[in-house]
Design an enzyme around this catalytic site. Structure first.
Site, PDB file in Angstrom:
ATOM      1  N   HIS A  75      -5.453   3.378  -6.670  1.00  0.00           N
ATOM      2  CA  HIS A  75      -5.073   4.101  -5.445  1.00  0.00           C
ATOM      3  C   HIS A  75      -3.876   5.004  -5.695  1.00  0.00           C
ATOM      4  CE1 HIS A  75      -1.653   1.392  -4.348  1.00  0.00           C
ATOM      5  NE2 HIS A  75      -2.427   0.404  -4.752  1.00  0.00           N
ATOM      6  N   ASP A  77      -1.574   6.229  -3.477  1.00  0.00           N
ATOM      7  CA  ASP A  77      -0.349   6.063  -2.694  1.00  0.00           C
ATOM      8  C   ASP A  77       0.518   4.954  -3.260  1.00  0.00           C
ATOM      9  OD1 ASP A  77      -2.485   4.336  -1.852  1.00  0.00           O
ATOM     10  OD2 ASP A  77      -1.277   3.721  -0.142  1.00  0.00           O
ATOM     11  N   ASP A 114       2.814   0.093  -8.853  1.00  0.00           N
ATOM     12  CA  ASP A 114       1.739  -0.295  -7.954  1.00  0.00           C
ATOM     13  C   ASP A 114       1.368   0.931  -7.123  1.00  0.00           C
ATOM     14  OD1 ASP A 114       0.034  -1.410  -6.087  1.00  0.00           O
ATOM     15  OD2 ASP A 114       1.607  -2.533  -5.044  1.00  0.00           O
ATOM     16  N   GLU A 144      -4.160   3.038   0.374  1.00  0.00           N
ATOM     17  CA  GLU A 144      -4.462   1.620   0.164  1.00  0.00           C
ATOM     18  C   GLU A 144      -3.420   0.729   0.806  1.00  0.00           C
ATOM     19  OE1 GLU A 144      -4.292  -2.280  -2.056  1.00  0.00           O
ATOM     20  OE2 GLU A 144      -2.774  -0.718  -1.821  1.00  0.00           O
ATOM     21  N   GLU A 145      -2.159   1.134   0.703  1.00  0.00           N
ATOM     22  CA  GLU A 145      -1.068   0.253   1.110  1.00  0.00           C
ATOM     23  C   GLU A 145      -0.957   0.078   2.617  1.00  0.00           C
ATOM     24  OE1 GLU A 145       0.286  -1.497  -0.959  1.00  0.00           O
ATOM     25  OE2 GLU A 145       0.575  -0.491  -2.865  1.00  0.00           O
ATOM     26  N   ASP A 168      -5.539  -2.513 -10.399  1.00  0.00           N
ATOM     27  CA  ASP A 168      -4.463  -2.706  -9.409  1.00  0.00           C
ATOM     28  C   ASP A 168      -3.962  -4.146  -9.383  1.00  0.00           C
ATOM     29  OD1 ASP A 168      -2.686  -2.073  -7.371  1.00  0.00           O
ATOM     30  OD2 ASP A 168      -4.180  -2.278  -5.780  1.00  0.00           O
ATOM     31  N   HIS A 454       6.643  -3.639  -4.094  1.00  0.00           N
ATOM     32  CA  HIS A 454       6.958  -3.391  -2.683  1.00  0.00           C
ATOM     33  C   HIS A 454       8.436  -3.609  -2.369  1.00  0.00           C
ATOM     34  CE1 HIS A 454       2.535  -4.004  -1.151  1.00  0.00           C
ATOM     35  NE2 HIS A 454       2.613  -3.285  -2.270  1.00  0.00           N
TER      36      HIS A 454
END
Length: 479
Positions: A75, A77, A114, A144-145, A168, A454
């Protein structure tokens, strides 16, 4: 040393390039344009769908032109998080990376490994001329996030591959074959405002320095949650002094354990002495409770001038009780698998200001019925609010007998001398959505070691990335 100078150059140069581009979830316009230009620069068939997903197709290498296609998926983003002291502007700046021994890190922000390193690996395969591989469909999804809206918008005829390698994952000794589903849960409503007289002194309360992290893969670590900590703090104060709350702001994304919170409270001036005595003690006890998981936790209390409206007392009690009683953290573990969370909830965001409030959670589970139980408990914690479920996504059912997994395990064993762990994870992967659209497609997920995803502590291991790249290229040769 530049990141692009690391070995193998192919993957690191692409990682450096995409990390120079702002690419927050739902704001991927720049990275989409970059990926289109990248594919076209290689004279490869490049497609962008109406949602913004990019597909770049590369023929198989000599002698493999007629092999079944393999989908490489990641992904575009990334999660945008920074420390409270950082002035970094995610809208205009590229990530400021640096090397610390065997790790690539970012200066006071998330790194974007990520899933930037997975995207970079796919780009490296697409641009390489010395890797044996079947026809490749490089699938780069968006958002995705925040909501997996890119994966959800895929249609049945976009992909021809019978195998999908999702890049991922975040532990290099594992091959992932399943994941939890999830849903955002938002509670909204109104409350009455009260004006207090000059008998009150106002204070700004800030909670900072928590570890934060991924609300799925890190949920079992019992990390401090800024929203729960604040609620406990105010409830402790209310046992000693007359305290009122003016506003609360915390959290930015539902898939992030909230690290910071800011609030304004009011203390009756006649309680000032008692407040001074108990406040320091309450803060000390909270910090002691979290010292193992969140050693940098800081709760600051600073007087502010002015007169503010406060939350009415009835609602405040309901709010604090709701935050305390709402599920937060692990709800249940998977029977027979002591290390796999089955169901969890993370209280992720709160905004209480000017008579309106919203609280957002992210609920995850590999069992739909139990996910619904947790959502109901959230509803019951705030009976006077409106509860809405947003963007539910399915889990990914494990298939431990797949031929793809057998080949991947064999390759991993030959490369590393040990067998990989084969696991399901308590996090959302796009494989769940894609497998619903393409039920006959075999898929696995793997990746290099990424810690602190994150959060501004996110870091990517250099040696592990080299291991990941070797596994990927040899697996493509064998498929």
């Amino acid at each position: 040393m530049r990141i692009s100078a690391l070995k193998p150059n192919g993957i690191w140069k692409h990682f450096e390039a995409i990390n120079a581009i702002p690419r927050a979830s739902t704001k991927e316009e720049q990275i989409i344009k970059y990926m289109i230009a990248f594919g076209e620069s290689l004279n490869l068939e490049t497609i962008v769908d109406a949602t913004g997903n990019v597909i770049i197709k590369k023929p198989g290498t000599y002698g493999r032109e007629n092999d079944s296609a393999v989908v490489l998926q990641g992904h575009l983003d990334m999660v945008h998080q920074k420390t409270v002291t950082s002035n970094f502007d995610f809208e205009t700046q590229g990530i400021e990376m640096f090397i610390d021994n065997d790790w690539v890190k970012a200066k006071e922000t998330t790194l974007g490994a990520d899933n930037g390193i997975g995207v970079a690996a796919i780009m490296a395969v697409l641009s390489a001329n010395n890797i044996s591989h079947p026809p490749i469909e490089g699938l780069f999804t968006i958002d995705e996030e925040m909501g997996m809206t890119g994966a959800m918008a895929l249609t049945k005829n976009q992909l021809k591959g019978k195998i999908l390698l999702n890049l991922d994952s975040e532990e290099d000794d594992e091959i992932t074959i399943g994941c939890a589903g999830g849903v955002d849960v938002e509670i909204t409503g109104n409350y009455n405002l009260e004006i207090v007289n000059n008998d009150f002194q106002y204070y700004e309360i800030s909670v900072s320095g928590l570890s934060g992290g991924h609300s799925g893969v890190d949920i079992h670590l019992n990390l401090g949650n800024a929203i729960r900590i604040f609620a406990n703090y105010v409830l402790e104060l209310k046992n000693k002094v007359d305290v009122k709350v003016c506003e609360i702001l915390a959290g930015t994304l539902t898939n992030v354990i909230p690290r910071d919170l800011n609030s304004t409270i009011a203390i009756r001036k006649t309680d000032f002495t008692d407040f001074e005595k108990c406040n320091e003690n309450i803060i000390s006890n909270i910090k002691t409770k979290h010292q193992t998981t969140d050693k940098n936790l800081n709760i600051k209390c600073s007087p502010v001038k002015g007169i503010f409206s406060v939350v009415d007392e009835i609602f405040l009690k309901q709010l604090l009780k709701g935050i305390q009683t709402m599920p937060n953290g692990v709800f249940s573990m998977t029977e027979g698998l002591d290390d796999l969370v089955q169901t969890s909830n993370s209280i992720a965001k709160i905004k209480l200001q000017n008579g309106t409030f919203s609280i957002a959670c992210h609920t995850r589970s590999s069992v739909d019925a139990e996910r619904d139980v947790v959502v109901q408990k959230i509803r019951e914690s705030f009976p006077n609010g409106k509860t809405e479920e947003i963007g539910p996504y399915p889990g990914w059912e494990p298939n431990p007998k797949s031929k793809l997994l057998s080949v991947a395990k064999k390759c991993y064993q030959e490369i590393n001398g040990v067998a990989p762990a084969v696991k399901s994870i308590h996090a959302g992967l796009e494989c769940g959505i894609i497998s619903e659209m393409y039920p006959n497609m075999e898929m696995i997920s793997f990746g290099p070691n990424i810690l602190g995803a994150h959060s501004p502590e996110e870091r990517l291991q250099i040696s592990s990335t080299q291991k990941f790249w070797k596994f990927l290229t040899i697996l493509l040769k064998e498929l």
